[in-house]
Design a protein around this motif. Structure first.
Motif, PDB file in Angstrom:
ATOM      1  N   THR A   1      39.357  23.667  10.335  1.00 14.85           N
ATOM      2  CA  THR A   1      39.862  24.012  11.416  1.00 14.85           C
ATOM      3  C   THR A   1      41.216  24.405  11.597  1.00 14.85           C
ATOM      4  N   ALA A   2      42.025  23.732  10.786  1.00 16.26           N
ATOM      5  CA  ALA A   2      43.402  24.121  10.871  1.00 16.26           C
ATOM      6  C   ALA A   2      43.659  25.788  10.456  1.00 16.26           C
ATOM      7  N   ASN A   3      42.955  25.959   9.378  1.00 18.00           N
ATOM      8  CA  ASN A   3      42.929  27.234   8.692  1.00 18.00           C
ATOM      9  C   ASN A   3      42.632  28.388   9.702  1.00 18.00           C
ATOM     10  N   ARG A   4      41.543  27.870  10.567  1.00 14.57           N
ATOM     11  CA  ARG A   4      41.048  28.887  11.574  1.00 14.57           C
ATOM     12  C   ARG A   4      42.225  28.951  12.798  1.00 14.57           C
ATOM     13  N   ALA A   5      42.731  27.919  13.157  1.00 18.12           N
ATOM     14  CA  ALA A   5      43.945  27.973  13.987  1.00 18.12           C
ATOM     15  C   ALA A   5      45.076  28.781  13.593  1.00 18.12           C
ATOM     16  N   LEU A   6      45.558  28.869  12.130  1.00 16.13           N
ATOM     17  CA  LEU A   6      46.392  29.542  11.660  1.00 16.13           C
ATOM     18  C   LEU A   6      46.078  31.159  11.825  1.00 16.13           C
ATOM     19  N   LEU A   7      44.776  31.288  11.593  1.00 22.05           N
ATOM     20  CA  LEU A   7      44.433  32.634  11.474  1.00 22.05           C
ATOM     21  C   LEU A   7      44.074  33.168  13.142  1.00 22.05           C
TER      22      LEU A   7
ATOM     23  N   ARG B   1      61.093  31.869  13.645  1.00 25.48           N
ATOM     24  CA  ARG B   1      60.667  30.381  14.433  1.00 25.48           C
ATOM     25  C   ARG B   1      59.543  30.140  13.497  1.00 25.48           C
ATOM     26  N   LEU B   2      59.390  28.814  13.463  1.00 30.67           N
ATOM     27  CA  LEU B   2      58.468  28.012  12.660  1.00 30.67           C
ATOM     28  C   LEU B   2      57.490  27.310  13.702  1.00 30.67           C
ATOM     29  N   VAL B   3      55.997  27.473  13.445  1.00 30.26           N
ATOM     30  CA  VAL B   3      54.857  26.839  13.959  1.00 30.26           C
ATOM     31  C   VAL B   3      54.063  25.852  12.869  1.00 30.26           C
ATOM     32  N   VAL B   4      53.954  24.686  13.070  1.00 31.29           N
ATOM     33  CA  VAL B   4      53.528  23.899  12.294  1.00 31.29           C
ATOM     34  C   VAL B   4      51.884  23.530  12.692  1.00 31.29           C
ATOM     35  N   VAL B   5      50.977  23.791  12.022  1.00 26.70           N
ATOM     36  CA  VAL B   5      49.529  23.179  12.380  1.00 26.70           C
ATOM     37  C   VAL B   5      49.323  22.064  11.374  1.00 26.70           C
ATOM     38  N   VAL B   6      49.222  20.831  12.013  1.00 27.67           N
ATOM     39  CA  VAL B   6      48.688  19.762  11.242  1.00 27.67           C
ATOM     40  C   VAL B   6      47.376  19.440  11.377  1.00 27.67           C
ATOM     41  N   PRO B   7      46.587  19.312  10.191  1.00 26.08           N
ATOM     42  CA  PRO B   7      44.927  19.274  10.103  1.00 26.08           C
ATOM     43  C   PRO B   7      44.305  17.985  10.767  1.00 26.08           C
ATOM     44  N   SER B   8      45.214  17.127  10.772  1.00 23.72           N
ATOM     45  CA  SER B   8      44.717  15.955  11.382  1.00 23.72           C
ATOM     46  C   SER B   8      45.674  14.795  12.052  1.00 23.72           C
ATOM     47  N   ARG B   9      45.240  14.036  12.904  1.00 19.84           N
ATOM     48  CA  ARG B   9      46.204  12.871  13.179  1.00 19.84           C
ATOM     49  C   ARG B   9      46.777  11.976  12.222  1.00 19.84           C
ATOM     50  N   ASP B  10      46.016  11.793  11.106  1.00 22.54           N
ATOM     51  CA  ASP B  10      46.392  10.749  10.028  1.00 22.54           C
ATOM     52  C   ASP B  10      46.877  11.514   8.911  1.00 22.54           C
ATOM     53  N   TYR B  11      47.059  12.897   8.987  1.00 15.35           N
ATOM     54  CA  TYR B  11      47.567  13.716   7.781  1.00 15.35           C
ATOM     55  C   TYR B  11      48.820  13.207   7.288  1.00 15.35           C
TER      56      TYR B  11
ATOM     57  N   MET C   1      45.476  19.304  14.765  1.00 16.28           N
ATOM     58  CA  MET C   1      44.219  19.489  15.160  1.00 16.28           C
ATOM     59  C   MET C   1      43.612  18.144  15.734  1.00 16.28           C
ATOM     60  N   ASP C   2      42.433  18.317  16.446  1.00 15.45           N
ATOM     61  CA  ASP C   2      41.686  17.169  16.899  1.00 15.45           C
ATOM     62  C   ASP C   2      40.768  16.395  16.057  1.00 15.45           C
ATOM     63  N   HIS C   3      41.242  16.076  15.041  1.00 17.43           N
ATOM     64  CA  HIS C   3      40.536  15.314  13.832  1.00 17.43           C
ATOM     65  C   HIS C   3      41.113  14.004  13.473  1.00 17.43           C
ATOM     66  N   ALA C   4      40.474  13.121  13.493  1.00 14.81           N
ATOM     67  CA  ALA C   4      41.019  11.354  13.134  1.00 14.81           C
ATOM     68  C   ALA C   4      41.354  11.698  11.657  1.00 14.81           C
TER      69      ALA C   4
END
Length: 165
Positions: A112-118, A64-74, A100-103
């Motif tokens: 923030t994305a790395n912290r979410a991963l961890l 199962r793949l979970v994707v964490v996207v660092p920002s809305r404009d990534y 993540m809640d970053h524009a």
């Protein structure tokens, strides 16, 4: 083969040389060999390089793949045309996507994305050459350092012959 569920997050270099990619993929396949199917959850930002290679390896074993996207404009700001088809394919294959809640895709967004991963990880897979942090924050070495400080086991993957471009 193990029967217990595990969540592995990935951090790694985006600038793997083309000859390094199959070496890294083979090493990741070996690392993931004890896990198959839905017992494995892989968490990745699916950036070019190590993140995407890991995501593909997770999917290849039925994980199962979970994707964490660092920002809305990534996607528009940071995903280059050469990586866009792969990024879009992996994003579409994800069981879950967390943005993540970053524009803007900047150092803060990556941290923030790395912290979410961890936060999600039982273990961290680091496709990493072992070099220390650059001091800019948000990079592979920084994430390894943070994982170790949190007591999260780190599996370093850097096969003989791998290099950065």
């Amino acid at each position: 083969m193990t029967n217990r569920a595990v969540t592995l997050a990935v951090t790694g270099h985006i600038d793997l040389t083309p000859p390094s990619v199959p070496l890294v993929r083979a090493a990741l396949d070996d690392l993931l060999a004890p896990y198959t199917g839905p017992e494995l959850t892989g968490v990745s930002c699916i950036a070019a390089g190590a993140d995407s290679v890991f995501a593909e390896a997770v999917l290849a074993v039925g994980g199962r793949l979970v994707v964490v996207v660092p920002s809305r404009d990534y996607r528009t700001a940071k995903v280059g045309p050469e990586h866009a088809p792969r990024f879009d394919r992996l994003l579409g294959a994800a069981a879950e996507v967390e943005v993540m809640d970053h524009a803007t895709a900047d150092r803060r967004a990556y941290e923030t994305a790395n912290r979410a991963l961890l936060h999600r990880a039982q273990r961290l897979v680091a496709v990493w050459n072992g070099e220390p942090p650059t001091g800019r924050g948000g990079g592979t070495a920084d994430t390894v350092q943070e994982a170790r400080a949190l007591g999260i086991p780190v599996d370093v993957v850097w096969p003989r012959g791998a290099s950065r471009g």
